[in-house]
Every structure is written in structure tokens, then in C-alpha cells.
Scaffold this motif. Structure first.
Motif, PDB file in Angstrom:
ATOM      1  N   ILE A 169       3.240   6.366   5.507  1.00  0.00           N
ATOM      2  CA  ILE A 169       2.748   5.212   5.145  1.00  0.00           C
ATOM      3  C   ILE A 169       3.830   4.516   4.194  1.00  0.00           C
ATOM      4  CG2 ILE A 169       1.010   3.900   3.822  1.00  0.00           C
ATOM      5  CD1 ILE A 169      -0.929   6.258   4.742  1.00  0.00           C
ATOM      6  N   GLN A 196       2.949   3.844   9.730  1.00  0.00           N
ATOM      7  CA  GLN A 196       2.061   2.486   9.416  1.00  0.00           C
ATOM      8  C   GLN A 196       2.741   1.846   8.205  1.00  0.00           C
ATOM      9  OE1 GLN A 196      -2.067   2.857   8.425  1.00  0.00           O
ATOM     10  NE2 GLN A 196      -1.748   1.723   6.534  1.00  0.00           N
ATOM     11  N   ASN A 255      -6.325   5.751   5.473  1.00  0.00           N
ATOM     12  CA  ASN A 255      -5.488   5.238   6.765  1.00  0.00           C
ATOM     13  C   ASN A 255      -4.686   6.518   7.309  1.00  0.00           C
ATOM     14  OD1 ASN A 255      -5.004   2.066   6.053  1.00  0.00           O
ATOM     15  ND2 ASN A 255      -5.491   2.972   4.032  1.00  0.00           N
TER      16      ASN A 255
END
Length: 495
Positions: A169, A196, A255
């Protein structure tokens, strides 16, 4: 605490060529299991000995039902080439292939297994099917030697499993004029890693939403206990940093998606300290200590490398700049004659303050001197506070990195050395490092092959495991610090 690296549960499947005595393979398998148990370790013994393809499918189902996520395929004798390689094809985790050594010169008729020969055909068939497997440097051995191979395999297996379910991330692009760690993400997908990408604004919104979080006092208390009186130089800063730590941990949970493991690569300057009110370094160090590396400056492949090191060692790692040379006067005073290194073997590795406290001799929260000059005109530090600073503890290290080139090709380097017990007389999280033939490695690997200035640091000599992993992953170039007797491809032989 978030669990962010996998547990490895080993299983063993023995194979037997049908023209050999099956009991030979079964007896040798049992001897390996017993030897491993005598070390206080566990391995699930599949009692289905594989002679044909149907046996292979039944054995795979058996080890999966037992919860195994890594496997030893053991050639107790010559072994059936197709069934034994299909195990690697249909088992969903990393597989080690090893073979039994012959046991006695008095039993080389009915007791001879020919597994030495069988490993050749096994490797050939793995190649035909383009299957990945781990094969030790010398893959034939006694039960004790097979156990040594298993001990070497476990950290590699842990990294393989971790990478297969990893998400990186990120927050923010690289800082302007600081693109050295920027690299295409195509290589991540080749490794099976998800990514991400988010903006700094996303992170700021999430941080503000955590204002007044009821968990903040507990995190503050934990930080204060970790730092102690001497290290907790800015107690009023801890609530802000605790709020940020909770923000990152919650973001990871919310997430991760279909992935089990998460690491971060965050933009930490120039806008971050002013908008958030602190430097994120200490929080980054705490997450790294929990097995959740947070790479500085949106260094995606740095975060990937840190996670690999965490899986390999099962311990915290750090990410450092390959930063500055050791002054000649300091070398003469502190190193020359005391350690078997030349000046060019030594360098200082540094970062603002992301190295976990447990990896420092003595750490304290301070302020980022460089950012203070840039953002606060060198005045009384306010929002440039938040680094964790101190000299890095002495001991063995492995400096390494897995990286994508600008053209999208994966490559890696590994160099073993040590942190010397020498005071740095400097600021940040920093240490005096020594790697044999570092000067040549610096010129002909790091510079010639255009590696960025960030390197991951594992605390211990783990080059063997890293090399095995990179070979398994199919990294075409894995460089190392070559001895004087080995010239680099572009090294001037007359220099």
C-alpha cells in the motif's frame, strides 16, 4: 499486534519407483521425521508413498487436509519422475526436493536406493514442466543432513508464501528531484504481489478521522514504556504519533482485500510533517518491529525487500541509505588495526529514524535536522520532530535489495557484512558498516547497474536463504560482493 508473516507447516511425501522396494523409501522417510522431531521441530508425515500419478493426487490431498503449506518431496529411492514432479505442479505451496544417501557399504544390493541418480531425472522433469522447486546445493543426505536442508528451507518457504499473499500500500508519489527509488510496478505482478496506490490526501483524511480515537491513550502508554525516560524526549508529541499508528493499522485491515499480508511505502516529505504535525519515522519503526515494514519516500521495492527480510529472519529489518564514506581520521582512530577492513570496505548507512528501537544501541525521539533546516529555517523544532535516532547496534548484517530496472526487468543484490562497534558521531539512525570489497561492489554493482540508494538490512548473515529465494523467483541477475580474485564484468583489469 498484527501477525504479518506466515507460519510454515511442513509436510513430507516420500516417493518410490515401482521397481524398487517401497519399504526402503518408507523407512528412510520415517527416519527423517524422527530426526526432525529430535530437534524439537514438527513435520507432517504423509503415509501415502507415491509410486504413480494417482498416488501423487491422494498424497497431495492428504497433506493439504493436514494444513501443510510447504512440502518436502523425499526421494527415498530413485523415485518415479512424472508423479514426483506433478506434486510440485498441484501442491499450492513451495516444495523442496531432496534425496536419501545410501546408508551402508554392507547393504548395497537390496538396500541400495539410487536416489543420487533419481535426483537428476527429477530435476530434468521439473524443467520440462517449467515447475518451480527448491533444490539444495547438495540435495542428497542422511536423515540429519536432510533436517539441515529443512532448516534452510523454512525461512525461504516463509518468504515464498508471504509474497504470494502480499499487498503493498503506497501513499503519494516520489518527492520531486528524488526519483532514485522510482521503478515500474510490472515486476510486482510478475512476483504475484498486489499493489494499491493512494494519495497523501487519502492518508490525511484518514488521519483526521482518527482524532480522539479512544485507543490513543493505550498506544501512547505503550510508546512511553518502549522509549523509557531517556528516549521519550517529546512526550507531548506521542498522541499525534499514536493517532497516526492507528490510522495505518486500520488502513491495512480495511484495505488488505483478498491478501493476508500488508506493507507500506509512504511519502514522508516535504508536505507530510507540516500537514500532520510530526515526522512519521518513529511510527514507521514501530510497525517494522511488528513485521509491517513502512518504506520511506514511497520506495515500493524497498518495502518489498524489507518484507522479504522480515520473512527470512522472522525479525525486524530496516531500510537505509547507502549514505556516506567513513572519514579517514575516524577510520584511523577507531577501525584501522582493530578490524580486518580497509577504508574502502567501510561506509555509513543512515536514515532519518525508521530503524526499530530493538536494532539500536540506544534510541531516542529527536527531530529531523535536514527537514528542520528546509522547513523550519533551522529554528526550534516543532513539526520536524518524530525521528527515532541512535547508532545501530553492532553485529552481522546482510545488505540486499530486489529491484526493477527502468525497463521493467527484475534484479537483485546481496552482500554480507557487519555493523562495527564504532560510534558514528552523527545524527539519525546510523551505523558504521563494513562489507568485504565494498568499494568494488559499490562501483561495479550499485553504480554500474543503477541501483537506488536505499538498501534493506537484515540483522544476521542470511545471504544463502536470500539467494535461494531469488533463484526460486527466477531473478535473472543476483549480484554479490565479489572477492578480489573475481573481476566484475565491467571492472578494469589494469586498475
Amino acid at each position: 499486534m498484527m501477525k504479518n508473516i506466515p507460519d510454515v507447516k511442513l509436510g513430507v511425501i516420500a516417493v518410490s519407483r515401482d521397481c524398487f522396494v517401497i519399504s526402503l523409501s518408507e523407512r528412510r522417510r520415517q527416519a527423517v521425521v524422527e530426526a526432525y522431531a529430535s530437534r524439537g521441530r514438527q513435520i507432517y508425515e504423509c503415509k501415502i508413498t507415491v509410486e504413480n500419478e494417482k498416488d501423487a493426487m491422494r498424497a497431495i490431498e492428504d497433506v493439504k487436509a493436514a494444513g501443510c503449506n510447504a512440502l518436502l518431496v523425499f526421494l527415498g529411492n530413485f523415485g518415479p519422475e512424472t508423479p514426483e514432479t506433478l506434486i510440485a505442479k498441484y501442491f499450492s505451496g513451495p516444495v523442496l526436493y531432496a534425496a536419501a544417501a545410501e546408508e551402508s557399504g554392507d547393504d548395497l544390493i537390496n538396500g541400495r536406493g539410487d536416489a543420487y541418480c533419481g535426483m537428476l531425472n527429477c530435476s530434468y522433469n521439473l524443467g520440462l514442466r517449467k515447475l518451480k522447486a527448491v533444490i539444495p546445493e547438495y540435495p542428497v543426505g542422511t536423515p540429519e543432513e536432510i533436517c539441515d536442508m529443512l532448516d534452510d528451507f523454512v525461512p525461504v518457504a516463509r518468504a515464498i508464501i508471504g509474497l504470494s499473499s502480499l499487498k503493498i500500500i503506497t501513499f503519494g508519489p516520489r518527492p520531486q528531484d528524488f526519483f532514485a527509488c522510482n521503478a515500474p510496478i510490472k515486476g510486482l505482478y510478475e512476483l504475484g504481489v498486489e499493489i494499491q496506490e493512494n494519495s497523501e490526501l487519502d492518508l490525511l483524511v484518514a488521519y483526521k478521522a482518527h482524532a480522539g480515537d479512544e485507543r490513543i491513550p493505550d498506544v501512547v502508554a505503550d510508546m512511553a514504556a518502549e522509549l523509557g525516560h531517556k528516549g521519550n524526549q517529546y512526550p507531548s508529541l506521542l498522541p499525534r504519533m499514536a493517532q497516526f499508528e492507528l490510522t495505518l493499522l486500520d488502513w491495512a485491515e480495511e484495505n488488505r482485500g483478498a491478501r493476508q499480508y500488508v506493507v507500506f511505502a509512504d511519502k514522508c516529505w516535504p508536505a507530510f510533517p507540516k500537514e500532520f504535525g510530526f515526522e512519521p519515522c518513529y511510527v514507521n519503526s514501530r510497525l517494522a518491529a511488528k513485521g509491517i515494514p513502512v518504506a520511506c519516500e514511497v520506495d515500493i521495492y524497498g518495502a518489498l525487500s524489507e518484507y522479504i527480510g522480515t520473512c527470512i529472519t522472522g525479525s525486524p529489518v530496516t531500510l537505509l541509505d547507502i549514505n556516506n564514506s567513513v572519514p579517514a581520521d575516524l577510520f584511523r582512530q577507531e577501525i584501522e588495526g582493530k578490524f580486518n577492513y580497509t577504508l574502502k570496505d567501510t561506509f555509513m548507512a543512515f536514515h532519518c529514524g525508521n530503524t526499530p528501537l530493538c536494532c539500536l544501541r540506544e534510541g531516542a525521539i529527536k527531530f529531523q535536522l535536514i527537514q528542520n533546516r528546509l522547513l523550519e529555517n533551522g529554528g526550534e523544532p516543532d513539526f520536524t520532530r518524530g525521528t527515532l535516532e541512535g547508532d545501530i547496534a553492532s553485529g552481522d548484517i546482510t545488505f540486499f535489495r530486489l529491484q526493477s530496472t527502468a525497463e521493467g526487468a527484475l534484479r537483485a543484490y546481496i552482500a554480507q557484512g557487519e555493523v562495527l562497534p564504532v560510534a558514528t558521531r552523527s545524527f539519525g539512525g546510523i551505523g558504521v558498516f563494513a562489507i568485504p570489497e565494498m568499494g568494488r561492489f559499490y562501483r561495479h554493482v550499485l553504480i554500474s547497474k543503477r541501483y537506488p540508494h536505499h538498501g534493506a538490512v537484515a540483522f544476521g548473515h542470511v545471504g544463502r536463504a536470500l539467494y535461494t529465494l531469488f533463484d526460486y523467483l527466477g531473478i535473472p541477475e543476483v549480484d554479490f560482493n565479489q572477492p578480489k580474485s573475481m573481476l566484475y564484468r565491467d571492472e578494469n583489469p589494469f586498475a
